[in-house]
Design an enzyme around this catalytic site. Structure first.
Site, PDB file in Angstrom:
ATOM      1  N   ARG A 188      -0.894  -2.464  -6.814  1.00  0.00           N
ATOM      2  CA  ARG A 188      -1.127  -3.540  -5.837  1.00  0.00           C
ATOM      3  C   ARG A 188      -1.994  -4.639  -6.455  1.00  0.00           C
ATOM      4  O   ARG A 188      -1.721  -5.833  -6.299  1.00  0.00           O
ATOM      5  CB  ARG A 188      -1.782  -2.945  -4.589  1.00  0.00           C
ATOM      6  CG  ARG A 188      -2.054  -3.925  -3.451  1.00  0.00           C
ATOM      7  CD  ARG A 188      -2.461  -3.119  -2.210  1.00  0.00           C
ATOM      8  NE  ARG A 188      -3.110  -3.899  -1.187  1.00  0.00           N
ATOM      9  CZ  ARG A 188      -2.471  -4.590  -0.242  1.00  0.00           C
ATOM     10  NH1 ARG A 188      -1.148  -4.605  -0.223  1.00  0.00           N
ATOM     11  NH2 ARG A 188      -3.136  -5.252   0.686  1.00  0.00           N
ATOM     12  N   ARG A 193       0.861  -1.179   0.000  1.00  0.00           N
ATOM     13  CA  ARG A 193       0.000   0.000   0.000  1.00  0.00           C
ATOM     14  C   ARG A 193       0.901   1.234   0.000  1.00  0.00           C
ATOM     15  O   ARG A 193       2.016   1.205   0.515  1.00  0.00           O
ATOM     16  CB  ARG A 193      -0.888   0.022   1.248  1.00  0.00           C
ATOM     17  CG  ARG A 193      -1.783  -1.209   1.405  1.00  0.00           C
ATOM     18  CD  ARG A 193      -2.550  -1.125   2.724  1.00  0.00           C
ATOM     19  NE  ARG A 193      -3.439  -2.275   2.929  1.00  0.00           N
ATOM     20  CZ  ARG A 193      -3.104  -3.391   3.568  1.00  0.00           C
ATOM     21  NH1 ARG A 193      -1.871  -3.505   4.082  1.00  0.00           N
ATOM     22  NH2 ARG A 193      -3.961  -4.375   3.698  1.00  0.00           N
ATOM     23  N   HIS A 213      -3.005   1.714  -5.859  1.00  0.00           N
ATOM     24  CA  HIS A 213      -3.738   0.469  -5.650  1.00  0.00           C
ATOM     25  C   HIS A 213      -3.804  -0.347  -6.940  1.00  0.00           C
ATOM     26  O   HIS A 213      -3.940  -1.573  -6.883  1.00  0.00           O
ATOM     27  CB  HIS A 213      -5.143   0.768  -5.124  1.00  0.00           C
ATOM     28  CG  HIS A 213      -5.467   0.000  -3.882  1.00  0.00           C
ATOM     29  ND1 HIS A 213      -4.752   0.131  -2.707  1.00  0.00           N
ATOM     30  CD2 HIS A 213      -6.406  -0.950  -3.637  1.00  0.00           C
ATOM     31  CE1 HIS A 213      -5.253  -0.673  -1.796  1.00  0.00           C
ATOM     32  NE2 HIS A 213      -6.244  -1.342  -2.327  1.00  0.00           N
ATOM     33  N   HIS A 217      -3.417  -9.320   3.924  1.00  0.00           N
ATOM     34  CA  HIS A 217      -4.851  -9.422   4.153  1.00  0.00           C
ATOM     35  C   HIS A 217      -5.121 -10.263   5.387  1.00  0.00           C
ATOM     36  O   HIS A 217      -4.521 -11.332   5.566  1.00  0.00           O
ATOM     37  CB  HIS A 217      -5.546 -10.076   2.946  1.00  0.00           C
ATOM     38  CG  HIS A 217      -5.651  -9.180   1.763  1.00  0.00           C
ATOM     39  ND1 HIS A 217      -5.847  -9.650   0.474  1.00  0.00           N
ATOM     40  CD2 HIS A 217      -5.594  -7.830   1.651  1.00  0.00           C
ATOM     41  CE1 HIS A 217      -5.908  -8.635  -0.368  1.00  0.00           C
ATOM     42  NE2 HIS A 217      -5.764  -7.521   0.328  1.00  0.00           N
ATOM     43  N   LYS A 249      -2.165  -2.435   8.224  1.00  0.00           N
ATOM     44  CA  LYS A 249      -3.314  -1.972   9.004  1.00  0.00           C
ATOM     45  C   LYS A 249      -3.282  -2.598  10.396  1.00  0.00           C
ATOM     46  O   LYS A 249      -2.957  -3.767  10.562  1.00  0.00           O
ATOM     47  CB  LYS A 249      -4.611  -2.346   8.278  1.00  0.00           C
ATOM     48  CG  LYS A 249      -4.797  -1.610   6.952  1.00  0.00           C
ATOM     49  CD  LYS A 249      -6.104  -1.986   6.294  1.00  0.00           C
ATOM     50  CE  LYS A 249      -6.318  -1.214   4.998  1.00  0.00           C
ATOM     51  NZ  LYS A 249      -7.586  -1.595   4.328  1.00  0.00           N
ATOM     52  N   TYR A 308      -9.143 -11.656  -6.393  1.00  0.00           N
ATOM     53  CA  TYR A 308      -8.202 -11.640  -7.499  1.00  0.00           C
ATOM     54  C   TYR A 308      -8.283 -12.907  -8.327  1.00  0.00           C
ATOM     55  O   TYR A 308      -7.949 -12.906  -9.507  1.00  0.00           O
ATOM     56  CB  TYR A 308      -6.775 -11.459  -6.971  1.00  0.00           C
ATOM     57  CG  TYR A 308      -6.566 -10.141  -6.290  1.00  0.00           C
ATOM     58  CD1 TYR A 308      -6.433  -8.965  -7.027  1.00  0.00           C
ATOM     59  CD2 TYR A 308      -6.530 -10.048  -4.906  1.00  0.00           C
ATOM     60  CE1 TYR A 308      -6.262  -7.748  -6.398  1.00  0.00           C
ATOM     61  CE2 TYR A 308      -6.349  -8.837  -4.272  1.00  0.00           C
ATOM     62  CZ  TYR A 308      -6.225  -7.689  -5.019  1.00  0.00           C
ATOM     63  OH  TYR A 308      -6.060  -6.484  -4.395  1.00  0.00           O
TER      64      TYR A 308
END
Length: 331
Positions: free
Chosen positions: A276, A162, A273, A299, A202, A308
């Site tokens: 990414r 990110r 993104h 994730h 995150k 994906y």
């Protein structure tokens, strides 16, 4: 409140009270109130046609049927799109929740009826040719900022980071596994001197991600030849990517780097993104396991990563349809 005169007074009163609540206590915008008023007027018409005289008589099947009518339309109304139908269901759910809370009804028949889900938007991935065009459009290899920009974009595509993770890197977050920094150790032709970066994702969760040869070469060149030049005018910040004043490159600055390269390459709708998405899609196209890609992307759930796989299936379908002599039989 203007509603159909044919609607039972008890229903009209309940809807009026709900709209007053939204106006006074919730402070909803005028446009939102207008939309809710229109949606609830239609709901009252629907209930009146079904012989429902009060909100206490409404069942879950009534609410579900109302949603179906919204999507399919009827003699008096055209079909509504997902967003409009969803807004109407939200208004109806709010009405029944309000009625239960105020003691008008003992239950909430709308609680199990969900607004229609919008279609899943698959992430856009760039082709490999487009990625290479983007990276080649950075600029002069002798300019310190161009070397920084190349290292940044190579890192974004080469690791799936990110943008916040990339600009948050410090120099010490880039390291080597398997050998010294100047080692040329190989095993059966495979380079065992692996560069890794430590990303803070995150929730402060850290992960180590290997860096490929192209990104490693760009980062090494930047660290040796460009970063010292940029750092000379700064205050010794530990950031990996520096701006022209020697401070940490900002999110806006990184965006500007990408936009400038995309403009020079003649590419549109490219974002950090997008790189990414391309990283993940190209890995899966190459046979990578989805759980490995999950770990590389950081994730929390593999479900997020599995979107994906839909991209790669679509691509396989396109290739098959264009190449196989009996592809028209595919459904």
């Amino acid at each position: 409140m203007a509603v159909e005169d044919a609607a039972p007074p008890v229903l009209v009163s309940a809807v009026g009270g709900y709209l007053d609540h939204l106006t006074v206590e919730r402070g909803l915008a005028a446009n939102t109130l207008t939309s809710y008023r229109r949606d609830l007027r239609r709901y009252l018409e629907f209930l009146a046609d079904r012989g429902v005289a009060s909100l206490g008589e409404v069942g879950a099947d009534d609410v579900a049927e109302f949603l179906r009518r919204l999507r399919e339309g009827d003699d008096d109304h055209p079909p509504l799109g997902l967003n409009s139908a969803g807004r109407a269901v939200v208004a109806v759910r709010g009405l029944h929740r309000f009625a239960q809370r105020e003691g008008i009804t003992s239950g909430d028949p709308a609680s199990e009826v969900r607004p229609p889900a919008p279609p899943r938007r698959l992430p856009k991935a760039m082709s490999l040719d487009a990625v290479e065009s983007l990276l080649d459009a950075v600029g002069s290899a002798d300019d310190p900022r161009a070397m920084r920009d190349r290292a940044l974009l190579e890192l974004l595509y080469g690791t799936g980071a990110r943008i916040s993770e990339a600009i948050g890197l410090d120099v010490d977050d880039v390291g080597r596994l398997g050998g010294a920094a100047d080692s040329a150790d190989t095993t059966d032709g495979v380079d065992t001197d692996v560069t890794v970066v430590r990303f803070r994702g995150k929730g402060g969760k850290e992960r180590l991600v290997p860096v490929g040869r192209f990104a490693r070469t760009a980062i090494d060149a930047y660290l040796v030849r460009a970063r010292p030049v940029l750092a000379a005018s700064g205050r010794g910040v530990p950031a990996l990517f520096l701006n022209a004043r020697g401070g940490r490159l900002t999110r806006q600055g990184a965006w500007a780097v990408l936009r400038a390269a995309a403009d020079r390459a003649g590419l549109s709708e490219v974002s950090p993104h997008t790189l990414r998405h391309s990283f993940a899609t190209h890995l899966l196209d190459g046979g990578a396991d989805v759980r490995v890609v999950q770990e590389l992307l950081g994730h929390a759930s593999v479900t997020t990563t599995q979107v994906y796989t839909l991209v790669t299936v679509d691509r396989l379908r396109e290739v098959y349809a264009a190449s196989h002599p009996r592809a028209n039989a595919v459904r």
